[in-house]
Design a protein around this motif. Structure first.
Motif, short mmCIF file in Angstrom:
data_model
loop_
_atom_site.label_atom_id
_atom_site.label_comp_id
_atom_site.label_asym_id
_atom_site.label_seq_id
_atom_site.Cartn_x
_atom_site.Cartn_y
_atom_site.Cartn_z
N TYR A 317 0.83 -1.21 0.00
CA TYR A 317 0.00 0.00 0.00
C TYR A 317 0.87 1.26 0.00
O TYR A 317 1.79 1.40 0.81
CB TYR A 317 -0.90 0.03 1.22
N GLY A 318 0.54 2.17 -0.90
CA GLY A 318 1.08 3.52 -0.88
C GLY A 318 -0.05 4.47 -0.56
O GLY A 318 -0.98 4.64 -1.36
N ILE A 319 -0.02 5.09 0.61
CA ILE A 319 -1.17 5.83 1.13
C ILE A 319 -0.83 7.31 1.30
O ILE A 319 0.21 7.64 1.87
CB ILE A 319 -1.63 5.26 2.48
N GLY A 320 -1.74 8.18 0.80
CA GLY A 320 -1.57 9.59 1.09
C GLY A 320 -1.88 10.58 -0.01
O GLY A 320 -2.37 11.68 0.28
N ILE A 345 3.97 2.46 2.45
CA ILE A 345 4.56 3.74 2.04
C ILE A 345 3.54 4.80 2.43
O ILE A 345 2.37 4.74 2.03
CB ILE A 345 4.85 3.79 0.52
N LEU A 346 3.96 5.77 3.23
CA LEU A 346 3.07 6.82 3.73
C LEU A 346 3.59 8.18 3.29
O LEU A 346 4.77 8.49 3.48
CB LEU A 346 2.97 6.75 5.25
N ASP A 347 2.69 9.00 2.75
CA ASP A 347 3.09 10.30 2.22
C ASP A 347 1.96 11.30 2.43
O ASP A 347 0.83 10.93 2.77
CB ASP A 347 3.43 10.16 0.73
N GLY A 437 5.73 14.66 -5.65
CA GLY A 437 5.80 13.71 -4.55
C GLY A 437 4.86 12.53 -4.73
O GLY A 437 5.17 11.41 -4.31
N ASP A 438 3.71 12.76 -5.38
CA ASP A 438 2.78 11.67 -5.65
C ASP A 438 3.41 10.63 -6.56
O ASP A 438 3.20 9.41 -6.39
CB ASP A 438 1.50 12.22 -6.28
N ILE A 439 4.19 11.10 -7.52
CA ILE A 439 4.88 10.19 -8.43
C ILE A 439 5.86 9.31 -7.65
O ILE A 439 5.94 8.10 -7.86
CB ILE A 439 5.62 10.98 -9.52
N LEU A 440 6.62 9.93 -6.74
CA LEU A 440 7.59 9.17 -5.95
C LEU A 440 6.88 8.09 -5.13
O LEU A 440 7.37 6.96 -5.01
CB LEU A 440 8.38 10.11 -5.04
N THR A 441 5.72 8.43 -4.55
CA THR A 441 4.96 7.44 -3.79
C THR A 441 4.61 6.23 -4.65
O THR A 441 4.77 5.08 -4.25
CB THR A 441 3.68 8.07 -3.22
N GLY A 442 4.14 6.49 -5.86
CA GLY A 442 3.79 5.40 -6.77
C GLY A 442 4.98 4.55 -7.15
O GLY A 442 4.89 3.31 -7.22
N ILE A 443 6.12 5.19 -7.40
CA ILE A 443 7.33 4.47 -7.78
C ILE A 443 7.78 3.53 -6.67
O ILE A 443 8.05 2.35 -6.89
CB ILE A 443 8.45 5.46 -8.14
#
Length: 505
Positions: A317-320, A345-347, A437-443
């Motif tokens: 999970y990438g959440i945020g 992953i939390l952002d 930053g959203d892109i980094l979370t997805g990566i």
């Protein structure tokens, strides 16, 4: 690449001199010749160099560079402190080689204010090296202030004079502001922090061939993420793999008016190679997500904002991104992370929610990855005076909580629970836009789903993100590039990596 302290760099020099063997002045000659090669290749439109030399080994580098550039046909003026001609042994050797060359002028520091810095002149700073322990004073302070007022191209040798290598300078320190720094063998820690790195300009690391045995056997907690580290992490995609091989990524986020954040994170997860990708978002984003990212599956988490987070077996999970901080969303997030056992992953808003109560930090599953920018970090852990203090606090909190902290900055730092710090040197100011930053979370979510370890997913993720941004800037400019351009360049980064990796086989 390891980052060494000033003391370890000194020991590396000494070990090389004792074991290669090579004399100290020959090692200086090697380093200076590499500087000259770079200068000759990059300053062809300039005809004159004003080289400012101190009394120590940095000044010795400057004397050697002056001699070599003169022999290549450039006009050379060398500035020294004629009131104090007491040099280190290596500097004296190169001063003596230089002083009798009739075509090179030796000018006193006190004459700097009346010197003609015409448009063809390049300024080279070789006043102080890494051994400096206090801010320049007296005539040295005056010289640096005069040089900083000039618009000529400026090059520092090894480190900008007045800059400390391992720590913050005092607020009122006098520091030479270089356009380029030609540094030897290693990045210096101060090049990688915003308050101090601004003085170094573009850093060029010159390999002066210090003994690898010493480098390999000397421990450090600080590293620069370079191609060697990445190629050791990167896994070539297997021909007989299937979608199940590359994991399940679930991007959790979105609220009314902020669905774009989930779109960016979802598309970057897809582009990074996730086997199965899901977007868990409120129903108001259904059509947008299914249209913009048809390869991803949709999981409804509410109507206009998320009020429930579904547990899916064996998913990362990438959440945020775009999550919002509605009361129901807060409740759903806290319940989920309290009961979820695997790393997350939390952002973004996930971190903003957790920052509301310090006790929430303990709910974060061990070995999770959080990706705060400086302001989010401050909300989570408290205010610090500068980025050096912030990094120290991040190391403390990463160890205390057993998590990885990706501290986003110009040179993003990956901080491990074991206390290691990996500085990223890809990327550019074109990323200073909403959505990056959203892109980094997805990566990172995608890489963790593909069974990269948490540490490797974080390191590889920030490097990929920055490298794609560098490719995007080359095509579109830093000003015009958009987060979607960064996503579109991920494929070219993987082509670059596959070519490098297969070449090494």
């Amino acid at each position: 690449m390891k980052i060494f302290t000033v003391e370890n760099i000194r020991l590396a020099d000494l070990y090389t001199i004792q074991n290669e063997p090579i004399s100290s002045d020959q090692l200086m000659e090697r380093a200076s010749s590499l500087c000259v090669e770079w200068i000759f290749s990059n300053c062809k439109h300039h005809t004159k160099f004003a080289i400012f030399c101190g009394n120590g080994n940095n000044g010795g580098d400057g004397f050697a560079i002056a001699r070599m550039l003169y022999l290549k046909g450039f006009d050379i003026d060398v500035f020294i402190n004629k009131e104090q001609l007491k040099f280190s042994n290596e500097a004296l050797i190169n001063y003596n080689r230089l002083k009798d060359i009739s075509g090179i002028s030796l000018i006193d520091f006190h004459d700097v204010s009346t010197y003609n810095f015409d448009e063809k002149t390049v300024i080279i700073d070789a006043l102080f090296g890494t051994g400096l322990s206090r801010s320049p004073e007296g005539i040295f302070k005056t010289v640096i202030e005069v040089l900083n007022s000039k618009n000529n191209p400026k090059i520092s040798i090894d480190i900008p004079s007045g800059l400390f290598a391992d720590q913050m300078n005092d607020e009122n320190s006098t520091i030479f502001k270089a356009d380029y720094t030609l540094t030897f063998q290693f990045w210096k820690k101060s090049f990688l922090h915003p308050e101090t790195g601004i003085f170094a300009g573009k850093v060029i690391v010159l390999d002066i061939n210090l003994t690898q045995e010493f480098i390999e056997n000397t421990q450090t907690d600080d590293f620069v993420i370079d191609d060697e580290i990445i190629l050791n992490i990167f896994k070539i995609r297997q021909d007989f793999a299937h979608k199940g091989t590359y994991g399940k990524s679930i991007i959790v986020g979105g609220s009314y008016g902020k669905i774009g954040a989930v779109v960016l994170a979802t598309k970057s997860a897809l582009k990074t190679g996730s086997g199965l990708t899901f977007a868990l978002a409120p129903n108001c984003g259904y059509e947008i997500l299914q249209t913009s990212a048809p390869e991803a599956m949709f999981i409804k988490g509410g109507e206009k904002f998320i009020n429930q987070i579904e547990e899916v077996e064996n998913a990362v999970y990438g959440i945020g991104p775009g999550l919002g901080t509605e009361k129901e969303t807060v409740k759903a997030l806290l319940e989920f992370i309290e009961n979820h056992q695997s790393p997350l992953i939390l952002d973004a808003d996930a971190l903003n929610i957790i920052s509301k109560d310090k006790s929430y930090l303990k709910l974060i599953p061990k070995r999770s990855i959080i990706t705060p920018h400086p302001k989010e970090f401050e909300r989570l852990f408290g205010k610090t005076e500068n980025s050096f203090e912030r990094l120290d606090l991040a190391k403390t909190k990463a160890k205390e909580l057993g998590i990885y902290i990706v501290l986003k900055d110009h040179h993003t730092q990956v901080v491990t629970p074991e206390g290691a710090v990996f500085y990223n040197v890809t990327g550019n100011s074109g990323l200073a836009k909403g959505g990056s930053g959203d892109i980094l979370t997805g990566i990172i979510t995608s890489l963790l789903a593909q069974r990269y370890s948490e540490e490797k997913a974080a390191i590889f993720g920030v490097w990929l993100h920055g490298k794609a941004a560098d490719f995007a800037a080359e095509k579109h400019s830093k000003e015009a590039m958009q987060p979607t351009d960064v996503i579109n360049e991920l494929g070219n980064v993987f082509l670059y990596l596959n070519k490098k990796a297969t070449t090494q086989l």
